[in-house]
Design a protein around this motif. Structure first.
Motif, PDB file in Angstrom:
ATOM      1  N   MET A 244       0.804  -1.222   0.000  1.00 27.02           N
ATOM      2  CA  MET A 244       0.000   0.000   0.000  1.00 27.02           C
ATOM      3  C   MET A 244       0.836   1.271   0.000  1.00 27.02           C
ATOM      4  SD  MET A 244      -3.439  -0.904   2.007  1.00 27.02           S
ATOM      5  CE  MET A 244      -4.316  -2.431   1.627  1.00 27.02           C
TER       6      MET A 244
ATOM      7  N   GLU B 247      -9.838   1.467  -2.794  1.00 24.40           N
ATOM      8  CA  GLU B 247     -10.974   1.376  -1.870  1.00 24.40           C
ATOM      9  C   GLU B 247     -11.116   2.624  -1.005  1.00 24.40           C
ATOM     10  OE1 GLU B 247      -8.464  -0.747  -2.136  1.00 24.40           O
ATOM     11  OE2 GLU B 247      -7.783  -1.545  -0.215  1.00 24.40           O
TER      12      GLU B 247
ATOM     13  N   THR C  50     -10.367  -0.820  12.191  1.00 21.86           N
ATOM     14  CA  THR C  50      -9.617  -0.012  11.233  1.00 21.86           C
ATOM     15  C   THR C  50      -9.272   1.357  11.794  1.00 21.86           C
ATOM     16  OG1 THR C  50     -11.672   0.721  10.234  1.00 21.86           O
ATOM     17  CG2 THR C  50     -10.586  -1.170   9.236  1.00 21.86           C
TER      18      THR C  50
ATOM     19  N   ALA D  80     -13.275  -7.263   3.736  1.00 21.07           N
ATOM     20  CA  ALA D  80     -12.060  -7.701   3.047  1.00 21.07           C
ATOM     21  C   ALA D  80     -12.244  -7.672   1.535  1.00 21.07           C
ATOM     22  CB  ALA D  80     -11.667  -9.104   3.507  1.00 21.07           C
TER      23      ALA D  80
ATOM     24  N   GLN E 220     -13.196  -5.439  -0.175  1.00 22.49           N
ATOM     25  CA  GLN E 220     -12.824  -4.131  -0.731  1.00 22.49           C
ATOM     26  C   GLN E 220     -11.314  -3.943  -0.831  1.00 22.49           C
ATOM     27  OE1 GLN E 220     -14.885  -1.281   1.842  1.00 22.49           O
ATOM     28  NE2 GLN E 220     -16.424  -1.033   0.242  1.00 22.49           N
ATOM     29  N   GLN E 221     -10.532  -4.870  -0.243  1.00 20.48           N
ATOM     30  CA  GLN E 221      -9.081  -4.682  -0.237  1.00 20.48           C
ATOM     31  C   GLN E 221      -8.502  -4.966  -1.624  1.00 20.48           C
ATOM     32  OE1 GLN E 221      -7.005  -6.856   2.863  1.00 20.48           O
ATOM     33  NE2 GLN E 221      -5.118  -6.841   1.666  1.00 20.48           N
ATOM     34  N   SER E 222      -7.891  -3.959  -2.228  1.00 19.45           N
ATOM     35  CA  SER E 222      -7.421  -4.124  -3.616  1.00 19.45           C
ATOM     36  C   SER E 222      -5.977  -4.601  -3.678  1.00 19.45           C
ATOM     37  CB  SER E 222      -7.575  -2.814  -4.384  1.00 19.45           C
ATOM     38  OG  SER E 222      -6.751  -1.814  -3.815  1.00 19.45           O
TER      39      SER E 222
ATOM     40  N   TYR F 205       1.094  -5.286   7.915  1.00 20.93           N
ATOM     41  CA  TYR F 205      -0.158  -5.909   7.482  1.00 20.93           C
ATOM     42  C   TYR F 205      -1.172  -5.865   8.602  1.00 20.93           C
ATOM     43  CZ  TYR F 205       2.466  -7.535   3.462  1.00 20.93           C
ATOM     44  OH  TYR F 205       3.208  -7.588   2.328  1.00 20.93           O
TER      45      TYR F 205
ATOM     46  N   GLY G  95      -5.547  -1.061   6.300  1.00 25.01           N
ATOM     47  CA  GLY G  95      -6.348  -1.573   5.192  1.00 25.01           C
ATOM     48  C   GLY G  95      -6.074  -3.019   4.831  1.00 25.01           C
ATOM     49  N   TYR G  96      -5.254  -3.695   5.619  1.00 25.80           N
ATOM     50  CA  TYR G  96      -5.005  -5.114   5.339  1.00 25.80           C
ATOM     51  C   TYR G  96      -5.927  -5.965   6.208  1.00 25.80           C
ATOM     52  CZ  TYR G  96      -0.779  -3.904   2.761  1.00 25.80           C
ATOM     53  OH  TYR G  96       0.101  -3.409   1.842  1.00 25.80           O
ATOM     54  N   TYR G  97      -6.734  -6.768   5.581  1.00 26.27           N
ATOM     55  CA  TYR G  97      -7.655  -7.632   6.306  1.00 26.27           C
ATOM     56  C   TYR G  97      -7.000  -8.989   6.523  1.00 26.27           C
ATOM     57  CZ  TYR G  97     -11.266  -4.195   5.885  1.00 26.27           C
ATOM     58  OH  TYR G  97     -11.983  -3.039   6.006  1.00 26.27           O
TER      59      TYR G  97
ATOM     60  N   PRO H 263     -10.077 -11.702   0.283  1.00 24.13           N
ATOM     61  CA  PRO H 263     -11.336 -11.021  -0.065  1.00 24.13           C
ATOM     62  C   PRO H 263     -12.555 -11.938  -0.050  1.00 24.13           C
ATOM     63  CG  PRO H 263      -9.591 -10.305  -1.516  1.00 24.13           C
ATOM     64  CD  PRO H 263      -8.993 -11.373  -0.657  1.00 24.13           C
TER      65      PRO H 263
END
Lengths: 491, 330
Positions: free
Chosen positions: A273, A280, A416, A438, A440-442, A453, A458-460, A464
């Motif tokens: 990221m 997202e 988050t 998750a 939505q995590q690109s 992470y 933003g890391y699930y 996904p």
């Protein structure tokens, strides 16, 4: 089932409040998302003014890190390089627990080995075989490819007729092929060393997570270096090196006879990221739109209890289960359609807004973009079904709305917003319906890259579709429970 | 809206499509009984139904009366599958309601006229009901006309008066043109014209061969409508008789006397051994003497009188007579 679907659709569309609520969900998702995007401003004040460094892009289209020490020759045609990695040593600055001294040491993902690379530009194609600090011998190529390949210290790269072959050997005599792929055209061949920064995460005393990435380097000692078919002229370059970089991060090469000692810092791999603002980021409004979705989903069934209308509904459909299934189909479809419109507007417009504000957008494949957009719509739709089921279970609007928000939204916000420890946040995002976010995590978490992470960034913890499946399971169980209760209870 | 422009009840020439196996060419549908057998239902500490048993026959309006809490509504809710009895069964035409595919074409029920989504129009309220039974919008417009709501059909039901809601509830019950109709307190909130209109509707429904069960806690509402009466109290049937029988029994041997000299008349009749009750300004009811004996006693005492006639009890009197002994009606 068709008559029931028509009937429930008529019910839905003829109550203005529910239609308005569904439209509100779309507007909130788009509006809040775009506000967030418009507020994402990147500024890079430096000696040259507000000029941001350009993130290199790999052959696969993703943002990459490409900074390492490279001791190389030109490879116009066929050729090979063979070495024995005699040892790794290095420096870690200020490691845990006290972060108060510079020590000798090698980080787990320090890499030394052989690399064939298109050219010295960051992001150009490469294939490498290497020995790592703690992850054994590996094959990596084009930034995202990563394969464990045992623990042998003899390494060889050979190009014959446009095909590149990587081999390893325990003794320099019997060789195992560990990679074979086409790599035609002019290229560079040589030794490389890279050592990513030392990632530590600690819990802040007032909540929040503090991440630190401390400079390291690695020195690889290569013996029995033998090159064939290349230009014969060695050169050393710090690929991606910056002027004014700290001395420890500057690479160097020393050679005596067939022995080379190569020092380097940095990493060769996917950027994660830090490779730019993520897609997202334009969809943060979905969390707010979700509230409207929950309210509509709950009211769609609790209003019937409040008005006594449930009696008419169940007298018309004494089988009962079909009513809830039809309701779920209607509210799910309506929400999905609205969510799709919202996400399909918010993503491109939001990206545009962010680019206008100097942001790089971490590039993703079209398929990933579609997954994020459709996934957001699906996330909203499944939440609507969950809310509906909770409404049917509780038969009270307030209790059902609160439960849905506590189940879906609260864990997402807690996890988050960085107010609880990352381990707790990850746990929440595994076991609550919020796991569905998750989808939505690109940008995925890459195992071969040490990074922060954590959910706050933003890391699930779940992939996904895995996370989305958790959410679907909640909705399915709630809907099944609602059906059982509806059938068992007096109306 | 005025009640004067209410159209007379009429049924469409073509009945809506029915499930296979329906028969009865003359009526357009198969007439059905409602058979309630041994229903028991407990809500917490309250025994709402305690062996409720009766049958509703087609072709006649059956009044279902009793004080509040006698179990009338609960019985009706069980018939249409909303509540589940602890014991016993309720069958419509020999079939459990809950096993019917398109139940509203078999049984129409008005249970709670206030059960409406206020922001939905009357027409849309009926539309979703119709669609759930595979019926179309045309049938909706028919029943709206039938209950006199055609002009108000596109108004939000939340703005309806109680009387209009009752009509909307009746329209919903009539939607599937069912052979069995259950109405729970349909007269509530209606003005006298509305009551007269519903009476006409109930009579014509029964005359068309339908089984019609109408609950009420006010006997007077059922006067001249109900052909059969089921009296409930404390969750069971107290009486289950034809209205004519009930009235005859309650009227039995009594004489109505009209006279301007009420005091003298009562004295003379009491001397002759009668029990006399004042029922109006110049009217008394005489029990224990026949009409002829009453006339003889009054003539002997030279009391003037305007009329002596055999007494015909009202339904309410019959009901009072019937329930005099039962504590639960006090």
């Amino acid at each position: 089932m068709i008559p029931l679907l028509r009937s429930e659709w008529t019910k839905f569309r003829t109550v203005r409040g529910w239609v308005a609520g569904s439209i509100a969900a779309v507007l909130l998702t788009v509006g809040v998302g775009l506000l967030g995007a418009a507020g994402t401003v990147r500024s890079c004040d430096g000696p040259q003014g507000d000029v941001c460094p350009v993130t290199p892009i790999g052959p696969g289209g993703q943002a990459v890190n490409d900074r390492f020490s490279y001791y190389h020759q030109a490879l116009p045609g066929d050729g090979s390089i063979t070495v024995r990695v005699a040892g790794l040593s290095g420096v870690i600055t200020y490691p845990p627990p006290d972060h108060d001294e510079i020590v000798a040491g090698v980080v787990p993902w320090a890499k030394v080995g052989l690399m064939v690379k298109r050219d010295l530009r960051q992001g150009s194609a490469y294939t490498a075989v290497m020995v790592t600090g703690e992850h054994g011998t590996r094959v990596q190529d084009d930034f995202v490819g990563d394969l464990a390949a045992g623990g042998d210290r003899w390494l060889r790269l050979t190009r014959t007729g446009g095909t590149l072959k990587g081999e390893s050997s325990p003794d320099g005599r019997s060789w195992d092929v560990i990679v074979e792929k086409p790599f035609p055209g002019p290229a560079l061949i040589g030794l490389f060393a890279a050592s990513p920064c030392d990632v530590t995460l600690s819990q802040g005393t007032l909540g929040g997570t503090i991440g630190a990435c401390r400079l390291t380097n690695v020195t690889g000692k290569f013996e029995d270096v033998a090159v064939e078919g290349a230009s014969g002229t060695w050169a050393h370059d710090d690929v991606g090196g910056e002027t004014g970089a700290p001395p420890l991060s500057v690479g160097s090469a020393r050679q005596w006879g067939s022995t080379v000692q190569l020092t380097g810092s940095g990493d060769v791999g996917p950027a994660g990221m830090e490779g730019g603002a993520v897609l997202e980021r334009t969809l943060t409004g979905a969390s707010i739109g979700l509230i409207a979705v929950i309210v509509v989903g709950v009211l769609y069934v609790t209003a019937e209890y409040r008005r006594g209308l449930i009696g008419a509904t169940l007298a018309a459909s004494p089988g009962r289960s079909g009513v809830l299934l039809a309701k779920a189909a209607v509210v799910g479809t309506v929400t999905f359609a609205g969510g799709l419109v919202a996400a399909a507007v918010a993503v491109p417009v939001g990206i545009r807004l962010m680019r206008d504000r100097n942001n790089d957008i971490a590039p993703v494949t079209a398929l990933t973009e579609v997954r994020v957009i459709v996934g957001t719509a699906a996330l909203l739709a499944v939440t609507a079904v969950l809310a509906l089921a909770l409404g049917a279970i509780f038969r009270r609007s307030a209790a059902a709305v609160i439960t849905a928000i506590v189940l879906v939204l609260l864990p997402q916000i807690l996890a988050t917003a960085s107010v609880i420890p990352s381990s707790a946040a990850e746990w929440l995002l595994r076991v609550t319906p919020a796991a569905g976010f998750a989808i939505q995590q690109s940008i995925p978490a890459y195992p071969q890259v040490e990074d922060y992470y954590i959910p706050a960034l933003g890391y699930y913890p779940l992939p996904p579709l895995g996370g989305f499946a958790v959410m679907c399971a909640y909705a399915a169980v709630a809907l099944a429970a609602a059906i059982v209760l509806l059938r068992r209870r007096d109306a | 809206m005025g009640w004067a422009d209410i159209p007379r009840t009429s049924y469409p020439k073509t009945a809506p499509p029915r499930d296979a196996g329906a028969e009865g060419a003359t009526l357009g549908f198969r007439s059905m009984d409602v058979t309630v057998t041994g229903l028991r239902k407990r809500f917490g500490p309250t025994q709402a139904l305690d062996d409720m048993t009766f049958t509703v026959r087609p072709g006649v309006v059956t009044g279902f009366v009793g004080p509040n809490g006698a179990g009338k509504s609960t019985t009706m809710r069980i018939v249409v599958g909303l509540d589940r009895p602890d014991e016993g069964s309720a069958l419509v035409g020999g079939v459990a309601y809950t096993s019917m595919k398109r139940p509203l074409t078999h049984v129409g029920a008005l249970l709670d006229a206030s059960a409406l989504q206020p922001s939905r129009t009357a027409r849309n309220h009926l539309l979703w009901l119709a669609q759930s039974q595979g019926l179309g919008a045309r049938r909706v417009d028919e029943v709206l006309g039938q209950v006199g709501l055609a002009t108000a059909a596109r108004r939000r039901a939340g703005g309806y008066s109680l009387g209009m809601r009752q009509r909307l509830g009746l329209a919903a019950a009539l939607l599937g043109d069912p052979p069995v109709l259950l109405f729970d307190e349909p007269f509530n909130g209606l003005d006298p014209e509305g009551i007269a209109w519903i009476r006409g509707l109930l009579r014509s429904l029964a005359a068309g061969g339908r089984a019609v069960l109408v609950s009420s806690h006010l006997m007077s509402e059922l006067q001249d409508v109900a052909g059969h009466l089921i009296v409930a109290g404390r969750g069971r049937v107290v009486a289950d008789r034809a209205v004519d029988d009930l009235i005859a029994a309650a009227s039995d041997g009594r004489v109505t006397l009209r006279t301007t000299a009420r005091e003298e008349a009562m004295e003379a009749l009491a001397r002759a051994g009668a029990t006399v009750t004042v029922t109006g300004g110049d009217a008394v009811t005489v029990a224990g003497l026949s009409g002829a004996e009453t006339v003889a006693a009054l003539t002997a005492a030279a009391v003037p009188f305007a009329e002596v006639s055999a007494h015909r009890a009202t339904l309410e009197e019959a009901y009072m007579e019937l329930t005099r002994e039962s504590v639960e009606f006090r």
